[in-house]
Design a protein around this motif. Structure first.
Motif, PDB file in Angstrom:
ATOM      1  N   PRO A   5     -20.128   8.076  46.656  1.00  0.00           N
ATOM      2  CA  PRO A   5     -19.211   8.740  45.748  1.00  0.00           C
ATOM      3  C   PRO A   5     -18.713  10.085  46.247  1.00  0.00           C
ATOM      4  CG  PRO A   5     -21.436   8.896  44.933  1.00  0.00           C
ATOM      5  CD  PRO A   5     -21.460   7.970  46.119  1.00  0.00           C
ATOM      6  N   ASP A   6     -19.328  10.638  47.262  1.00  0.00           N
ATOM      7  CA  ASP A   6     -18.861  11.916  47.784  1.00  0.00           C
ATOM      8  C   ASP A   6     -17.808  11.746  48.868  1.00  0.00           C
ATOM      9  OD1 ASP A   6     -20.053  14.014  46.382  1.00  0.00           O
ATOM     10  OD2 ASP A   6     -21.961  13.645  47.373  1.00  0.00           O
ATOM     11  N   ASP A   7     -17.385  10.521  49.156  1.00  0.00           N
ATOM     12  CA  ASP A   7     -16.461  10.303  50.260  1.00  0.00           C
ATOM     13  C   ASP A   7     -15.007  10.614  49.950  1.00  0.00           C
ATOM     14  OD1 ASP A   7     -17.929   9.858  52.469  1.00  0.00           O
ATOM     15  OD2 ASP A   7     -17.612   7.710  52.547  1.00  0.00           O
ATOM     16  N   ALA A   8     -14.547  10.464  48.742  1.00  0.00           N
ATOM     17  CA  ALA A   8     -13.132  10.714  48.481  1.00  0.00           C
ATOM     18  C   ALA A   8     -12.877  10.996  47.008  1.00  0.00           C
ATOM     19  CB  ALA A   8     -12.291   9.533  48.938  1.00  0.00           C
ATOM     20  N   TRP A   9     -13.536  11.984  46.480  1.00  0.00           N
ATOM     21  CA  TRP A   9     -13.308  12.381  45.095  1.00  0.00           C
ATOM     22  C   TRP A   9     -11.940  13.013  44.971  1.00  0.00           C
ATOM     23  CZ3 TRP A   9     -16.429  10.919  41.332  1.00  0.00           C
ATOM     24  CH2 TRP A   9     -17.739  10.609  41.635  1.00  0.00           C
ATOM     25  N   PRO A  10     -11.354  12.949  43.785  1.00  0.00           N
ATOM     26  CA  PRO A  10     -10.113  13.699  43.598  1.00  0.00           C
ATOM     27  C   PRO A  10     -10.375  15.182  43.857  1.00  0.00           C
ATOM     28  CG  PRO A  10     -10.562  12.285  41.711  1.00  0.00           C
ATOM     29  CD  PRO A  10     -11.777  12.253  42.593  1.00  0.00           C
ATOM     30  N   VAL A  11      -9.397  15.885  44.335  1.00  0.00           N
ATOM     31  CA  VAL A  11      -9.577  17.296  44.632  1.00  0.00           C
ATOM     32  C   VAL A  11      -9.851  18.035  43.327  1.00  0.00           C
ATOM     33  CG1 VAL A  11      -8.458  19.359  45.516  1.00  0.00           C
ATOM     34  CG2 VAL A  11      -8.187  17.173  46.687  1.00  0.00           C
ATOM     35  N   SER A  12     -11.013  18.672  43.259  1.00  0.00           N
ATOM     36  CA  SER A  12     -11.407  19.393  42.041  1.00  0.00           C
ATOM     37  C   SER A  12     -12.526  20.349  42.378  1.00  0.00           C
ATOM     38  CB  SER A  12     -11.834  18.394  40.957  1.00  0.00           C
ATOM     39  OG  SER A  12     -12.965  17.660  41.386  1.00  0.00           O
ATOM     40  N   ALA A  48     -17.901   6.213  36.840  1.00  0.00           N
ATOM     41  CA  ALA A  48     -16.786   5.603  36.112  1.00  0.00           C
ATOM     42  C   ALA A  48     -15.849   4.833  37.041  1.00  0.00           C
ATOM     43  CB  ALA A  48     -15.993   6.692  35.386  1.00  0.00           C
ATOM     44  N   THR A  49     -15.122   3.901  36.447  1.00  0.00           N
ATOM     45  CA  THR A  49     -14.079   3.151  37.143  1.00  0.00           C
ATOM     46  C   THR A  49     -13.043   4.131  37.695  1.00  0.00           C
ATOM     47  OG1 THR A  49     -14.398   1.300  35.645  1.00  0.00           O
ATOM     48  CG2 THR A  49     -12.308   1.375  36.832  1.00  0.00           C
ATOM     49  N   GLY A  50     -12.558   3.817  38.889  1.00  0.00           N
ATOM     50  CA  GLY A  50     -11.544   4.653  39.511  1.00  0.00           C
ATOM     51  C   GLY A  50     -12.113   5.682  40.468  1.00  0.00           C
ATOM     52  N   TYR A  51     -13.428   5.767  40.543  1.00  0.00           N
ATOM     53  CA  TYR A  51     -14.087   6.693  41.460  1.00  0.00           C
ATOM     54  C   TYR A  51     -14.846   5.889  42.509  1.00  0.00           C
ATOM     55  CZ  TYR A  51     -13.042  10.505  38.306  1.00  0.00           C
ATOM     56  OH  TYR A  51     -12.385  11.435  37.556  1.00  0.00           O
ATOM     57  N   PRO A  52     -15.028   6.456  43.711  1.00  0.00           N
ATOM     58  CA  PRO A  52     -15.831   5.750  44.715  1.00  0.00           C
ATOM     59  C   PRO A  52     -17.203   5.402  44.138  1.00  0.00           C
ATOM     60  CG  PRO A  52     -14.722   7.617  45.705  1.00  0.00           C
ATOM     61  CD  PRO A  52     -14.505   7.733  44.219  1.00  0.00           C
ATOM     62  N   TRP A 105      -6.686  10.000  47.231  1.00  0.00           N
ATOM     63  CA  TRP A 105      -6.117   9.310  46.073  1.00  0.00           C
ATOM     64  C   TRP A 105      -4.615   9.129  46.228  1.00  0.00           C
ATOM     65  CZ3 TRP A 105      -9.160   6.979  42.710  1.00  0.00           C
ATOM     66  CH2 TRP A 105     -10.488   7.380  42.648  1.00  0.00           C
ATOM     67  N   GLU A 106      -3.975  10.030  46.954  1.00  0.00           N
ATOM     68  CA  GLU A 106      -2.528   9.951  47.132  1.00  0.00           C
ATOM     69  C   GLU A 106      -2.141   8.971  48.225  1.00  0.00           C
ATOM     70  OE1 GLU A 106      -4.344  12.708  47.467  1.00  0.00           O
ATOM     71  OE2 GLU A 106      -3.943  13.810  45.640  1.00  0.00           O
ATOM     72  N   GLY A 107      -3.135   8.414  48.936  1.00  0.00           N
ATOM     73  CA  GLY A 107      -2.875   7.404  49.950  1.00  0.00           C
ATOM     74  C   GLY A 107      -2.803   7.902  51.366  1.00  0.00           C
ATOM     75  N   TYR A 108      -2.941   9.206  51.587  1.00  0.00           N
ATOM     76  CA  TYR A 108      -2.875   9.699  52.954  1.00  0.00           C
ATOM     77  C   TYR A 108      -4.274  10.073  53.448  1.00  0.00           C
ATOM     78  CZ  TYR A 108      -2.446  14.119  50.352  1.00  0.00           C
ATOM     79  OH  TYR A 108      -2.625  15.150  49.485  1.00  0.00           O
ATOM     80  N   PRO A 109      -4.437  10.172  54.767  1.00  0.00           N
ATOM     81  CA  PRO A 109      -5.750  10.452  55.338  1.00  0.00           C
ATOM     82  C   PRO A 109      -6.222  11.880  55.055  1.00  0.00           C
ATOM     83  CG  PRO A 109      -4.165   9.894  57.072  1.00  0.00           C
ATOM     84  CD  PRO A 109      -3.430   9.936  55.789  1.00  0.00           C
TER      85      PRO A 109
END
Length: 163
Positions: A5-12, A48-52, A105-109
């Protein structure tokens, strides 16, 4: 690793970015608890759904706010995710993950780096766990589990390593 889950969280919380757009770097500092009560139960939070790692059980915790001490962030996060209050004990581990080709989340690396600290947390007066963070948070459920119950759950890599 899509199972972490720490691999690609939304920026926050707990993240520093060096710019936006393709190929930017993100660093996250997060703190987690191996929380136990006097009966030896362990406190876990389901992602939750939507998170790694959606649907997996994880250690309660998360990213620090700017200027927030790790132990303070831990107490805040545990309260938000589980409704529990506890006493921070000894530091159990410090680890990191680096994924230079994570997908944001935006699709870019994203060149993604996360630092994770885990503390013991004693909950002397446990209550029924309840998620109190705002709607849309990363935690969908929290539960106290006996060690034999934990063994039957699907855990994140960090939770499995710590427990």
């Amino acid at each position: 690793d899509p199972d972490d889950p720490d691999d690609a969280w939304p920026v926050s919380r707990g993240m520093a970015m060096d710019g936006a757009g393709p190929n930017h770097r993100v660093q996250r500092f997060s703190t987690y608890a191996r929380a136990t009560d006097l009966d030896g139960r362990v406190l876990l939070a389901r992602i939750a759904t939507g998170y790694p790692s959606a649907g997996r059980w994880h250690l309660p915790g998360g990213g620090t706010d700017v200027g927030e001490a790790p132990a303070e962030a831990l107490l805040r996060e545990v309260t938000e995710e589980t409704g529990q209050r506890g006493r921070v004990g000894r530091l159990l581990s410090v680890s990191h993950r680096h994924n230079p080709v994570a997908r944001g989340w935006e699709g870019y690396p994203i060149n993604w780096h996360t630092i994770r600290v885990v503390y013991e947390l004693s909950v002397d007066e446990p209550t029924e766990p309840r998620v109190t963070e705002a709607a849309g948070g990363s935690t969908v459920e929290a539960a106290w589990m006996r060690p034999s119950e934990v063994d039957r759950q699907t855990l994140t890599d960090l939770a499995a390593a710590v427990l």
